[in-house]
Scaffold this active site. Structure first.
Site, PDB file in Angstrom:
ATOM      1  N   ASP A  59       0.981  -1.079   0.108  1.00 43.13           N
ATOM      2  CA  ASP A  59      -0.008  -0.011  -0.004  1.00 43.13           C
ATOM      3  C   ASP A  59       0.804   1.069   0.095  1.00 43.13           C
ATOM      4  O   ASP A  59       1.882   1.355   0.912  1.00 43.13           O
ATOM      5  CB  ASP A  59      -0.935   0.049   1.037  1.00 43.13           C
ATOM      6  CG  ASP A  59      -2.279   0.978   0.885  1.00 43.13           C
ATOM      7  OD1 ASP A  59      -2.119   1.960   0.821  1.00 43.13           O
ATOM      8  OD2 ASP A  59      -3.263   0.497   0.999  1.00 43.13           O
ATOM      9  N   SER A 105      -7.099   4.200  -1.487  1.00 44.12           N
ATOM     10  CA  SER A 105      -6.798   2.718  -1.347  1.00 44.12           C
ATOM     11  C   SER A 105      -8.018   1.896  -1.888  1.00 44.12           C
ATOM     12  O   SER A 105      -7.847   0.832  -2.372  1.00 44.12           O
ATOM     13  CB  SER A 105      -6.377   2.153  -0.065  1.00 44.12           C
ATOM     14  OG  SER A 105      -5.207   2.635   0.074  1.00 44.12           O
ATOM     15  N   THR A 158      -8.159  -2.366   1.403  1.00 42.74           N
ATOM     16  CA  THR A 158      -7.456  -3.453   0.398  1.00 42.74           C
ATOM     17  C   THR A 158      -7.887  -4.885   0.444  1.00 42.74           C
ATOM     18  O   THR A 158      -8.715  -5.291  -0.458  1.00 42.74           O
ATOM     19  CB  THR A 158      -6.020  -3.519   0.409  1.00 42.74           C
ATOM     20  OG1 THR A 158      -5.632  -2.103   0.150  1.00 42.74           O
ATOM     21  CG2 THR A 158      -5.521  -4.348  -0.480  1.00 42.74           C
ATOM     22  N   ASP A 305       2.234   2.607   3.547  1.00 46.05           N
ATOM     23  CA  ASP A 305       1.482   3.877   3.313  1.00 46.05           C
ATOM     24  C   ASP A 305       1.040   4.763   4.722  1.00 46.05           C
ATOM     25  O   ASP A 305       1.396   5.692   4.300  1.00 46.05           O
ATOM     26  CB  ASP A 305       0.220   3.333   2.725  1.00 46.05           C
ATOM     27  CG  ASP A 305      -1.119   4.596   2.655  1.00 46.05           C
ATOM     28  OD1 ASP A 305      -1.005   5.295   1.807  1.00 46.05           O
ATOM     29  OD2 ASP A 305      -2.095   4.431   3.328  1.00 46.05           O
ATOM     30  N   HIS A 309       2.491   8.467   4.837  1.00 47.43           N
ATOM     31  CA  HIS A 309       1.386   9.460   5.251  1.00 47.43           C
ATOM     32  C   HIS A 309       2.089  10.417   6.171  1.00 47.43           C
ATOM     33  O   HIS A 309       1.892  11.613   6.478  1.00 47.43           O
ATOM     34  CB  HIS A 309       0.090   9.071   5.599  1.00 47.43           C
ATOM     35  CG  HIS A 309      -0.981   8.806   4.663  1.00 47.43           C
ATOM     36  ND1 HIS A 309      -1.499   9.842   3.948  1.00 47.43           N
ATOM     37  CD2 HIS A 309      -1.420   7.424   4.101  1.00 47.43           C
ATOM     38  CE1 HIS A 309      -2.127   9.223   2.891  1.00 47.43           C
ATOM     39  NE2 HIS A 309      -2.352   7.920   2.973  1.00 47.43           N
ATOM     40  N   HIS A 348      -1.056   2.762  -4.883  1.00 49.55           N
ATOM     41  CA  HIS A 348      -0.795   4.262  -5.301  1.00 49.55           C
ATOM     42  C   HIS A 348       0.469   4.722  -4.727  1.00 49.55           C
ATOM     43  O   HIS A 348       0.858   4.015  -3.861  1.00 49.55           O
ATOM     44  CB  HIS A 348      -1.959   5.112  -4.799  1.00 49.55           C
ATOM     45  CG  HIS A 348      -2.279   4.756  -3.356  1.00 49.55           C
ATOM     46  ND1 HIS A 348      -1.506   5.158  -2.314  1.00 49.55           N
ATOM     47  CD2 HIS A 348      -3.410   3.982  -2.709  1.00 49.55           C
ATOM     48  CE1 HIS A 348      -1.937   4.916  -1.194  1.00 49.55           C
ATOM     49  NE2 HIS A 348      -2.867   4.285  -1.199  1.00 49.55           N
ATOM     50  N   HIS A 401      -1.856  11.115  -0.792  1.00 54.76           N
ATOM     51  CA  HIS A 401      -1.447  10.351  -2.064  1.00 54.76           C
ATOM     52  C   HIS A 401      -1.055  11.410  -3.172  1.00 54.76           C
ATOM     53  O   HIS A 401      -1.419  12.409  -3.260  1.00 54.76           O
ATOM     54  CB  HIS A 401      -2.789   9.477  -2.439  1.00 54.76           C
ATOM     55  CG  HIS A 401      -3.027   8.425  -1.364  1.00 54.76           C
ATOM     56  ND1 HIS A 401      -4.264   7.903  -1.724  1.00 54.76           N
ATOM     57  CD2 HIS A 401      -2.500   8.235  -0.177  1.00 54.76           C
ATOM     58  CE1 HIS A 401      -4.380   7.011  -0.471  1.00 54.76           C
ATOM     59  NE2 HIS A 401      -3.227   7.341   0.249  1.00 54.76           N
TER      60      HIS A 401
END
Length: 439
Positions: A59, A105, A158, A305, A309, A348, A401
């Site tokens: 992710d 996501s 996901t 991910d 972030h 992504h 993202h």
């Protein structure tokens, strides 16, 4: 949505017609053989069928993140397990959101799972909110075993996109209910115990209302753990229990929420899953490979991910290394089990991560600022390049993202079709066709 689980001989009430129509629309009509379990060689060209399919999603994993992980782990002349797969390509990540140009996501996973572009926040429903069939459900029609493994909540976007259908990814208790009442994956391993127990029932992991994001039981459908046990799942909550179970149906929840603590550096961040991703994946492979029809398995490393972030490069690299160790486990399995398709991809890009030389004059942020958002986005490092005297830094452009394409590597039946530039929805078609022995 209620589906037919041919493999286990269960038929849930209602909704079966809608799924059947959806399968036809996706080009997946029944072969006419019992359970549709044999590969069909017909129009579209024949190829070797993938007995097993393992889709590994990093992710937020970008090409720059993969390179940063590579430099920190094996150096310039080394190769990550995920980079050693035979075929390489990339995926465009655009969703069909009417208000945002960059995917989340949920929409990204839905594209992989269903081949349908949808709006951000949607979990395997189209832009009109209608359920669309997933790879996991299609695998079940071929009587394959199925599994979901993640370091996030097992009901996060996901994994949910493969085993549930909801208009809003936040409805995690409903996702958990659908796992039990509708799709029933054979193995479900990860975090998110809070969504399986009603308020006031702590389960194995005590409520923590003082957490910055309160971790408390909040399920809306009663005690879903008890329901899971009643329909045949062995429920486990520790590494020892996971190792000891001999069940062919396992629900393992190893944290209140994610299996890590997401935060900027030094502010409570931690990546130390109770059960490592590689261990969960190895167990899932052991269990699912006993099925004579093969299996479909989704494996996700969510922490890449979440730490991106938070512009937390040390933890992003650590999570990426854990992900690559997991890819190595899957590659070893595939080497011993012919007919296994392995695909590694990011859904992504997160953070606008860039790998840079160490240069004090090139700091893009304001080191004197006390604003948490500014401090968070400063360069991280320097980090050593493994096996050398070189160093690199990681710079960030956002805490969100970006719209960058994501790298994909693959090996096994049908993998050569992924060696190109493609939409993320195309991945679905290749995996679907591989399971059916089609080109």
């Amino acid at each position: 949505m209620h589906v037919r689980d041919v493999r286990r001989g269960r038929i849930a009430a209602g909704g079966a017609l809608a799924l059947t129509l959806g399968l036809g629309a996706a080009g997946l009509t029944d072969t006419g053989r019992p359970g549709g379990s044999e590969p069909e060689h017909g129009r579209g060209g024949a190829g070797p069928a993938a007995r097993n399919v393992v889709l590994l999603v990093g992710d937020g994993l970008s090409i720059a993140a993969r390179d940063a992980i590579r430099l920190a782990t094996v150096g310039q002349d080394g190769e990550l397990a995920m980079d050693g797969l035979r075929y390489a390509g990339w995926t465009r990540t655009d969703s069909a959101d009417p208000d945002e140009a960059v995917t989340d996501s949920a929409a990204g996973a839905t594209a992989f799972a269903t081949g349908v572009r949808t709006y951000n926040g949607a979990v395997s429903v189209d832009v009109d909110g209608r359920p669309v069939p997933t790879l996991l459900e299609l695998a079940q029609r071929q009587r394959k075993a199925t599994g979901l493994v993640t370091t996030a909540q097992v009901t996060d976007a996901t994994p949910a996109a493969f085993g549930a259908h909801v208009p809003d990814r936040a409805d995690q208790s409903e996702i958990a209910r659908q796992y039990l009442d509708d799709t029933r994956p054979d193995v479900v391993l990860g975090g998110g115990e809070d969504w399986w127990y009603p308020a006031g029932d702590e389960g194995a992991y005590p409520d923590d209302p003082d957490d910055p994001r309160p971790e408390v039981s909040q399920g809306r459908h009663g005690n879903l753990v008890e329901r899971a046990e009643a329909i045949g799942y062995d429920y486990v909550t520790t590494a020892d229990e996971l190792a000891a179970t001999r069940s062919d149906r396992i629900l393992g929840l190893f944290a209140n929420e994610e299996m890590f603590e997401q935060a900027p550096e030094g502010q409570g961040d931690e990546y130390a899953p109770v059960v490592p991703l590689a261990t969960m994946t190895r167990k899932a492979l052991d269990v699912l490979s006993d099925d004579r029809h093969g299996f479909f398995l989704l494996v996700e490393e969510e922490a890449i991910d979440e730490f991106a972030h938070n512009n937390n490069a040390p933890r992003t690299l650590q999570a990426g290394q854990a992900f690559d160790e997991t890819v190595a486990v899957v590659r070893d399995f595939a080497a011993r089990h012919r007919g296994t398709l392995v695909v590694v991809v990011g859904d992504h890009e997160t953070g606008g991560l860039a790998v840079e030389n160490v240069d004090p004059e090139d700091e893009s942020g304001d080191p004197a600022s006390t604003d948490p958002a500014v401090a968070r986005s400063l360069e991280d490092g320097p980090f050593p390049v493994a096996g050398s005297d070189l160093q690199f830094t990681v710079d960030w452009t956002t805490g969100g993202h970006t719209g960058a394409s994501t790298p994909l590597t693959a090996e096994g039946p049908g993998a050569d079709r992924l060696a190109r530039s493609q939409d993320n929805t195309d991945v679905f078609g290749v995996l679907r066709d591989a399971m059916r022995g089609r080109r």
